[in-house]
Each structure stands twice: as structure tokens, then as C-alpha cells.
Design a protein around this motif. Structure first.
Motif, PDB file in Angstrom:
ATOM      1  N   UNK A 102      59.532   0.344  47.549  1.00  0.00           N
ATOM      2  CA  UNK A 102      59.864  -0.290  46.884  1.00  0.00           C
ATOM      3  C   UNK A 102      60.463   0.284  45.470  1.00  0.00           C
ATOM      4  N   UNK A 103      59.862   1.873  45.142  1.00  0.00           N
ATOM      5  CA  UNK A 103      60.091   2.729  43.822  1.00  0.00           C
ATOM      6  C   UNK A 103      60.650   3.302  43.981  1.00  0.00           C
ATOM      7  N   UNK A 104      60.949   3.757  45.623  1.00  0.00           N
ATOM      8  CA  UNK A 104      62.439   4.631  45.355  1.00  0.00           C
ATOM      9  C   UNK A 104      63.319   5.068  45.198  1.00  0.00           C
ATOM     10  N   UNK A 105      64.559   4.168  44.732  1.00  0.00           N
ATOM     11  CA  UNK A 105      65.396   4.189  43.559  1.00  0.00           C
ATOM     12  C   UNK A 105      64.694   4.697  42.590  1.00  0.00           C
ATOM     13  N   UNK A 106      64.104   4.244  42.133  1.00  0.00           N
ATOM     14  CA  UNK A 106      63.852   4.337  40.926  1.00  0.00           C
ATOM     15  C   UNK A 106      62.811   5.266  40.368  1.00  0.00           C
ATOM     16  N   UNK A 108      63.785   8.395  42.280  1.00  0.00           N
ATOM     17  CA  UNK A 108      64.738   9.476  42.405  1.00  0.00           C
ATOM     18  C   UNK A 108      65.651   9.861  41.114  1.00  0.00           C
ATOM     19  N   UNK A 109      65.798   8.253  40.275  1.00  0.00           N
ATOM     20  CA  UNK A 109      66.350   8.387  39.386  1.00  0.00           C
ATOM     21  C   UNK A 109      65.955   9.340  38.470  1.00  0.00           C
ATOM     22  N   UNK A 110      64.601   8.870  38.447  1.00  0.00           N
ATOM     23  CA  UNK A 110      63.001   9.747  37.175  1.00  0.00           C
ATOM     24  C   UNK A 110      63.137  11.040  37.782  1.00  0.00           C
ATOM     25  N   UNK A 111      63.462  11.424  38.817  1.00  0.00           N
ATOM     26  CA  UNK A 111      63.308  12.662  39.404  1.00  0.00           C
ATOM     27  C   UNK A 111      64.827  13.490  38.921  1.00  0.00           C
ATOM     28  N   UNK A 112      66.128  12.843  39.185  1.00  0.00           N
ATOM     29  CA  UNK A 112      67.059  13.405  38.843  1.00  0.00           C
ATOM     30  C   UNK A 112      67.267  13.773  36.535  1.00  0.00           C
ATOM     31  N   UNK A 113      66.827  12.983  36.069  1.00  0.00           N
ATOM     32  CA  UNK A 113      66.524  13.231  34.082  1.00  0.00           C
ATOM     33  C   UNK A 113      65.641  14.299  34.925  1.00  0.00           C
ATOM     34  N   UNK A 114      64.577  14.615  35.113  1.00  0.00           N
ATOM     35  CA  UNK A 114      63.354  15.749  34.939  1.00  0.00           C
ATOM     36  C   UNK A 114      64.107  16.186  35.290  1.00  0.00           C
ATOM     37  N   UNK A 115      65.233  16.842  36.399  1.00  0.00           N
ATOM     38  CA  UNK A 115      65.983  17.939  36.681  1.00  0.00           C
ATOM     39  C   UNK A 115      67.057  17.799  35.405  1.00  0.00           C
ATOM     40  N   UNK A 116      67.333  17.520  34.793  1.00  0.00           N
ATOM     41  CA  UNK A 116      68.449  17.338  33.271  1.00  0.00           C
ATOM     42  C   UNK A 116      67.004  18.381  32.532  1.00  0.00           C
ATOM     43  N   UNK A 117      65.944  17.826  32.551  1.00  0.00           N
ATOM     44  CA  UNK A 117      65.189  17.821  31.303  1.00  0.00           C
ATOM     45  C   UNK A 117      64.702  19.797  31.307  1.00  0.00           C
TER      46      UNK A 117
END
Length: 170
Positions: A102-106, A108-117
Motif C-alpha cells: 500500500x505504501x510502495x509508490x510513496x 519509491x518517491x522517498x527513496x528517490x529523494x534520498x538518492x538526491x540527498x
């Protein structure tokens, strides 16, 4: 002899189909038995990863602001580069944790933000290595903004260590 060979081939083919069907039934049964990852279980699995990284980056980035103010930008650059590497390693570990469907999309978006960090930490290191404090400050502003966006993406997860607080480090 030809009839025997055809019969054996059919029996082998039938056995293959039987084993394929049995494997399918077994994997379906395992999928039914395996409980789905919950948000609480996910948080319990990722918080230790984030805690370990937070503690490591506290150690790595200790006194980095002071070093920048003293003009020791090359030393500070090394600290940011090392922190970026540690952060990337943590993100790889976070990606390996099964996510609640249920939280997969959220997430995935979070992990992309962490990559950017991690990329922004690396960029700060590069700017400081080039003794470009203005560029480093610009990347730091982006780091802070991106961290806030990452945090807002996972509101409701009750993270402690997995929330980003850039102010703790610089």
C-alpha cells in the motif's frame, strides 16, 4: 522401439508438466502463507539502518561548519564526500527492505529523494574541494529543501532516525 521412445518422451513431458504444476501450487501456497509487510514492520526494519547512518554522519560531519569557517574547505570537502558514500550505502540497504504494498509508490518517491540527498552531499563536497563556498551554500539550501520534501513524503510513518535534519550537520 520407436513406440517405446515416444512413450518415454510423453512420460517425461508429463512429468515436467506435473513438476511445473506442483511448483506453481507450492509457490502460490507460500505467497498465501507469507504475511504482507506492514507499515509498522517496515519502520521497525528501516529505523536501525537510518540510526546507524545518522550516527555515522554525525561522526563524519563533526565540526564541519567550523572547518569551513576556518577556511579548511578541502578537509570539509572530504567529510561531505565520505558522508555521501555512507548515505548511499544506507539507501542501498533501505531499498533491500520489502515495502508494504500500500505504501510502495510513496516509499519509491522517498527513496528517490534520498538518492538526491546523497548526490547533493557529494556536490557540496565537490564545491568545497574547489573552494567554492557560494556553490556549496547553494547545494546545502537544495539539500535542506529536498530533505524537507523527503520527510513530508513519509509523514505518518512515525520515523525517528529516517527523517532528515540537515541542520544537525552544518
Amino acid at each position: 522401439m520407436q513406440i517405446v521412445n515416444r512413450t518415454l518422451k510423453r512420460a517425461g513431458g508429463g512429468a515436467g508438466v506435473f513438476f511445473l504444476a506442483a511448483a506453481l501450487v507450492a509457490s502460490t501456497a507460500l505467497a498465501i502463507v507469507a504475511p504482507e509487510q506492514t507499515r509498522e514492520a517496515y519502520v521497525a526494519q528501516v529505523e536501525p539502518i537510518c540510526k546507524k547512518n545518522t550516527k555515522a554522519n554525525e561522526r563524519i560531519l563533526k565540526d564541519v561548519r567550523k572547518k569551513i569557517q576556518q577556511g579548511k574547505t578541502k578537509v570539509a570537502a572530504g567529510q561531505f564526500t565520505q558522508a555521501a558514500g555512507a548515505f548511499r550505502k544506507a539507501v542501498v540497504e533501505l531499498r533491500a527492505v520489502p515495502q508494504p504494498a500500500a505504501d510502495s509508490a510513496k516509499l519509491t518517491k522517498w527513496l528517490k529523494k534520498l538518492d538526491a540527498e546523497a548526490e547533493l552531499l557529494q556536490n557540496i563536497g565537490k564545491a568545497l574541494k574547489d573552494d567554492n563556498k557560494g556553490q556549496a551554500q547553494s547545494y546545502f539550501a537544495k539539500l535542506t529543501s529536498n530533505g524537507n520534501l523527503a520527510n513530508s513524503t513519509v509523514l505518518g510513518f512515525d520515523f525517528n532516525y529516517c527523517l532528515i535534519d540537515s541542520s544537525k550537520f552544518t
